[in-house]
Write a protein that holds these residues in place. Structure first.
Motif, PDB file in Angstrom:
ATOM      1  N   LEU A 117      22.756  10.082 -28.789  1.00 44.52           N
ATOM      2  CA  LEU A 117      23.772   9.735 -27.787  1.00 44.52           C
ATOM      3  C   LEU A 117      23.160   9.575 -26.396  1.00 44.52           C
ATOM      4  O   LEU A 117      23.829   9.116 -25.478  1.00 44.52           O
ATOM      5  CB  LEU A 117      24.881  10.786 -27.775  1.00 44.52           C
ATOM      6  CG  LEU A 117      25.694  10.850 -29.069  1.00 44.52           C
ATOM      7  CD1 LEU A 117      26.735  11.960 -28.985  1.00 44.52           C
ATOM      8  CD2 LEU A 117      26.347   9.518 -29.373  1.00 44.52           C
ATOM      9  N   PHE A 118      21.886   9.950 -26.256  1.00 47.10           N
ATOM     10  CA  PHE A 118      21.232   9.805 -24.961  1.00 47.10           C
ATOM     11  C   PHE A 118      21.058   8.342 -24.571  1.00 47.10           C
ATOM     12  O   PHE A 118      21.123   8.007 -23.401  1.00 47.10           O
ATOM     13  CB  PHE A 118      19.873  10.507 -24.960  1.00 47.10           C
ATOM     14  CG  PHE A 118      19.968  11.984 -25.108  1.00 47.10           C
ATOM     15  CD1 PHE A 118      20.603  12.755 -24.145  1.00 47.10           C
ATOM     16  CD2 PHE A 118      19.441  12.619 -26.220  1.00 47.10           C
ATOM     17  CE1 PHE A 118      20.703  14.125 -24.283  1.00 47.10           C
ATOM     18  CE2 PHE A 118      19.532  13.988 -26.371  1.00 47.10           C
ATOM     19  CZ  PHE A 118      20.169  14.745 -25.397  1.00 47.10           C
ATOM     20  N   LEU A 119      20.833   7.457 -25.549  1.00 48.57           N
ATOM     21  CA  LEU A 119      20.609   6.057 -25.206  1.00 48.57           C
ATOM     22  C   LEU A 119      21.857   5.398 -24.614  1.00 48.57           C
ATOM     23  O   LEU A 119      21.780   4.827 -23.521  1.00 48.57           O
ATOM     24  CB  LEU A 119      20.068   5.262 -26.392  1.00 48.57           C
ATOM     25  CG  LEU A 119      19.653   3.830 -26.052  1.00 48.57           C
ATOM     26  CD1 LEU A 119      18.571   3.810 -24.985  1.00 48.57           C
ATOM     27  CD2 LEU A 119      19.161   3.117 -27.295  1.00 48.57           C
ATOM     28  N   PRO A 120      23.018   5.456 -25.268  1.00 53.93           N
ATOM     29  CA  PRO A 120      24.192   4.859 -24.618  1.00 53.93           C
ATOM     30  C   PRO A 120      24.528   5.556 -23.293  1.00 53.93           C
ATOM     31  O   PRO A 120      24.954   4.895 -22.332  1.00 53.93           O
ATOM     32  CB  PRO A 120      25.319   5.020 -25.635  1.00 53.93           C
ATOM     33  CG  PRO A 120      24.774   5.733 -26.788  1.00 53.93           C
ATOM     34  CD  PRO A 120      23.316   5.929 -26.611  1.00 53.93           C
ATOM     35  N   LEU A 121      24.295   6.854 -23.221  1.00 50.51           N
ATOM     36  CA  LEU A 121      24.533   7.582 -21.965  1.00 50.51           C
ATOM     37  C   LEU A 121      23.578   7.091 -20.870  1.00 50.51           C
ATOM     38  O   LEU A 121      23.984   6.905 -19.719  1.00 50.51           O
ATOM     39  CB  LEU A 121      24.371   9.085 -22.191  1.00 50.51           C
ATOM     40  CG  LEU A 121      24.611   9.975 -20.980  1.00 50.51           C
ATOM     41  CD1 LEU A 121      26.039   9.825 -20.471  1.00 50.51           C
ATOM     42  CD2 LEU A 121      24.324  11.423 -21.327  1.00 50.51           C
ATOM     43  N   ALA A 122      22.326   6.852 -21.230  1.00 50.97           N
ATOM     44  CA  ALA A 122      21.355   6.334 -20.265  1.00 50.97           C
ATOM     45  C   ALA A 122      21.732   4.932 -19.801  1.00 50.97           C
ATOM     46  O   ALA A 122      21.610   4.602 -18.616  1.00 50.97           O
ATOM     47  CB  ALA A 122      19.956   6.322 -20.882  1.00 50.97           C
ATOM     48  N   VAL A 123      22.219   4.088 -20.716  1.00 59.42           N
ATOM     49  CA  VAL A 123      22.622   2.735 -20.354  1.00 59.42           C
ATOM     50  C   VAL A 123      23.831   2.770 -19.415  1.00 59.42           C
ATOM     51  O   VAL A 123      23.870   2.067 -18.399  1.00 59.42           O
ATOM     52  CB  VAL A 123      22.907   1.880 -21.617  1.00 59.42           C
ATOM     53  CG1 VAL A 123      23.584   0.566 -21.259  1.00 59.42           C
ATOM     54  CG2 VAL A 123      21.605   1.630 -22.371  1.00 59.42           C
ATOM     55  N   VAL A 124      24.812   3.613 -19.728  1.00 62.54           N
ATOM     56  CA  VAL A 124      25.989   3.742 -18.864  1.00 62.54           C
ATOM     57  C   VAL A 124      25.580   4.282 -17.493  1.00 62.54           C
ATOM     58  O   VAL A 124      26.033   3.784 -16.453  1.00 62.54           O
ATOM     59  CB  VAL A 124      27.072   4.635 -19.521  1.00 62.54           C
ATOM     60  CG1 VAL A 124      28.155   5.012 -18.534  1.00 62.54           C
ATOM     61  CG2 VAL A 124      27.665   3.924 -20.726  1.00 62.54           C
ATOM     62  N   SER A 125      24.709   5.285 -17.476  1.00 64.79           N
ATOM     63  CA  SER A 125      24.238   5.844 -16.207  1.00 64.79           C
ATOM     64  C   SER A 125      23.506   4.785 -15.386  1.00 64.79           C
ATOM     65  O   SER A 125      23.694   4.686 -14.169  1.00 64.79           O
ATOM     66  CB  SER A 125      23.303   7.030 -16.455  1.00 64.79           C
ATOM     67  OG  SER A 125      23.982   8.066 -17.106  1.00 64.79           O
ATOM     68  N   SER A 126      22.671   3.997 -16.043  1.00 69.43           N
ATOM     69  CA  SER A 126      21.947   2.924 -15.351  1.00 69.43           C
ATOM     70  C   SER A 126      22.914   1.883 -14.794  1.00 69.43           C
ATOM     71  O   SER A 126      22.734   1.395 -13.680  1.00 69.43           O
ATOM     72  CB  SER A 126      20.948   2.254 -16.294  1.00 69.43           C
ATOM     73  OG  SER A 126      19.919   3.158 -16.631  1.00 69.43           O
ATOM     74  N   ALA A 127      23.945   1.551 -15.570  1.00 75.68           N
ATOM     75  CA  ALA A 127      24.943   0.587 -15.099  1.00 75.68           C
ATOM     76  C   ALA A 127      25.691   1.135 -13.884  1.00 75.68           C
ATOM     77  O   ALA A 127      25.950   0.391 -12.920  1.00 75.68           O
ATOM     78  CB  ALA A 127      25.922   0.251 -16.223  1.00 75.68           C
ATOM     79  N   LEU A 128      26.020   2.416 -13.901  1.00 76.53           N
ATOM     80  CA  LEU A 128      26.698   3.018 -12.750  1.00 76.53           C
ATOM     81  C   LEU A 128      25.797   3.044 -11.520  1.00 76.53           C
ATOM     82  O   LEU A 128      26.255   2.787 -10.399  1.00 76.53           O
ATOM     83  CB  LEU A 128      27.179   4.429 -13.100  1.00 76.53           C
ATOM     84  CG  LEU A 128      28.328   4.505 -14.104  1.00 76.53           C
ATOM     85  CD1 LEU A 128      28.590   5.957 -14.501  1.00 76.53           C
ATOM     86  CD2 LEU A 128      29.585   3.857 -13.545  1.00 76.53           C
ATOM     87  N   LEU A 129      24.525   3.347 -11.721  1.00 71.72           N
ATOM     88  CA  LEU A 129      23.589   3.334 -10.599  1.00 71.72           C
ATOM     89  C   LEU A 129      23.343   1.915 -10.093  1.00 71.72           C
ATOM     90  O   LEU A 129      23.081   1.707  -8.905  1.00 71.72           O
ATOM     91  CB  LEU A 129      22.281   4.023 -10.993  1.00 71.72           C
ATOM     92  CG  LEU A 129      22.387   5.535 -11.134  1.00 71.72           C
ATOM     93  CD1 LEU A 129      21.141   6.107 -11.819  1.00 71.72           C
ATOM     94  CD2 LEU A 129      22.619   6.189  -9.782  1.00 71.72           C
ATOM     95  N   ALA A 130      23.425   0.931 -10.980  1.00 71.10           N
ATOM     96  CA  ALA A 130      23.329  -0.469 -10.548  1.00 71.10           C
ATOM     97  C   ALA A 130      24.528  -0.832  -9.679  1.00 71.10           C
ATOM     98  O   ALA A 130      24.385  -1.486  -8.640  1.00 71.10           O
ATOM     99  CB  ALA A 130      23.250  -1.389 -11.764  1.00 71.10           C
TER     100      ALA A 130
END
Length: 186
Positions: A117-130
Motif C-alpha cells: 500500500l506504500f506505492l499508491p500512498l506515495a503516488v497520492v502524496s506526490s500528487a498532493l505535493l505537486a
C-alpha cells in the motif's frame, strides 16, 4: 525536454522545478517501489544469461519507448497550453510529474494489490505535493509556478493516463524469445 527549445518552448522547466519533480517521482515512489512484491512467476523463470547487459532482453527498447511517449505527451500538453493562453510552463511541470507517476503505477506487476500500500500512498502524496507547488504561495515563489485551472489540470492529467497506458503496454513488449533446449536421449 531538450527538444523544447527546438519547438518554441525556451527553457521548458526551471532548475527548481526539475529538482522538485525528481524528489517526488524518484524519492517517495522509488522507495515505495522497492517494497513491491515479487512478480508472479518470477521464481519459475530461468536466470538471465551471465553476460547479458542490464538493459538486455528488450529493456533498453522499453525504456526508450516510455521516455519518448512521456516526453512527447508532455511537450504536446505544453504546446497546447501555450496555444490556449494557459501558463504552459506550469502545465508542463505538472504534466511531467503526472506522466512519471502514471508510468510508476503502470509498471506494477499486480495492478490492484494490497500487498504494498506504500506505492499508491506515495503516488497520492506526490500528487498532493505537486498540487502544493502550484497553489501554496511559498512553494509557487520558490518553484516559479502558477496556479492552473481545470483545463490546465486536465491537460496534465491526460499525460498521466498516457504514461500509465504506455507502461502497461510495454511491460511485456520487446522480450527476447525464450531459448529452447533439446534433450537428447541416448
Amino acid at each position: 525536454m531538450l527538444a523544447g527549445p527546438l519547438i518554441g518552448l525556451p527553457l521548458p522547466l526551471r532548475a527548481g522545478q526539475i529538482l522538485w519533480i525528481i524528489l517526488l517521482t524518484h524519492g517517495l515512489t522509488g522507495v515505495a517501489m522497492g517494497a513491491e512484491p515479487v512478480a508472479p512467476g518470477a521464481m519459475s523463470r530461468p536466470p538471465r544469461p551471465a553476460g547479458q547487459h542490464i538493459l538486455g532482453a528488450g529493456a533498453w527498447q522499453r525504456l526508450l519507448l516510455l521516455a519518448t511517449v512521456v516526453t512527447a505527451s508532455c511537450l504536446v500538453a505544453a504546446l497546447t497550453a501555450r496555444a490556449w493562453g494557459l501558463p504552459w510552463r506550469s502545465v508542463l511541470f505538472l504534466a511531467l510529474l503526472a506522466a512519471q507517476l502514471g508510468v510508476v503505477l503502470g509498471l506494477r506487476a499486480r495492478l490492484l494489490t494490497r500487498e504494498n500500500l506504500f506505492l499508491p500512498l506515495a503516488v497520492v502524496s506526490s500528487a498532493l505535493l505537486a498540487a502544493a507547488a502550484l497553489y501554496v504561495p511559498a512553494l509557487r515563489s520558490i518553484l516559479e509556478t502558477e496556479p492552473l485551472d481545470a483545463v490546465g489540470i486536465g491537460l496534465a492529467a491526460a499525460t498521466g493516463l498516457i504514461g500509465f497506458t504506455a507502461a502497461r503496454l510495454v511491460r511485456s513488449a520487446f522480450h527476447a524469445q525464450p531459448r529452447t533446449t533439446s534433450i537428447s536421449h541416448g
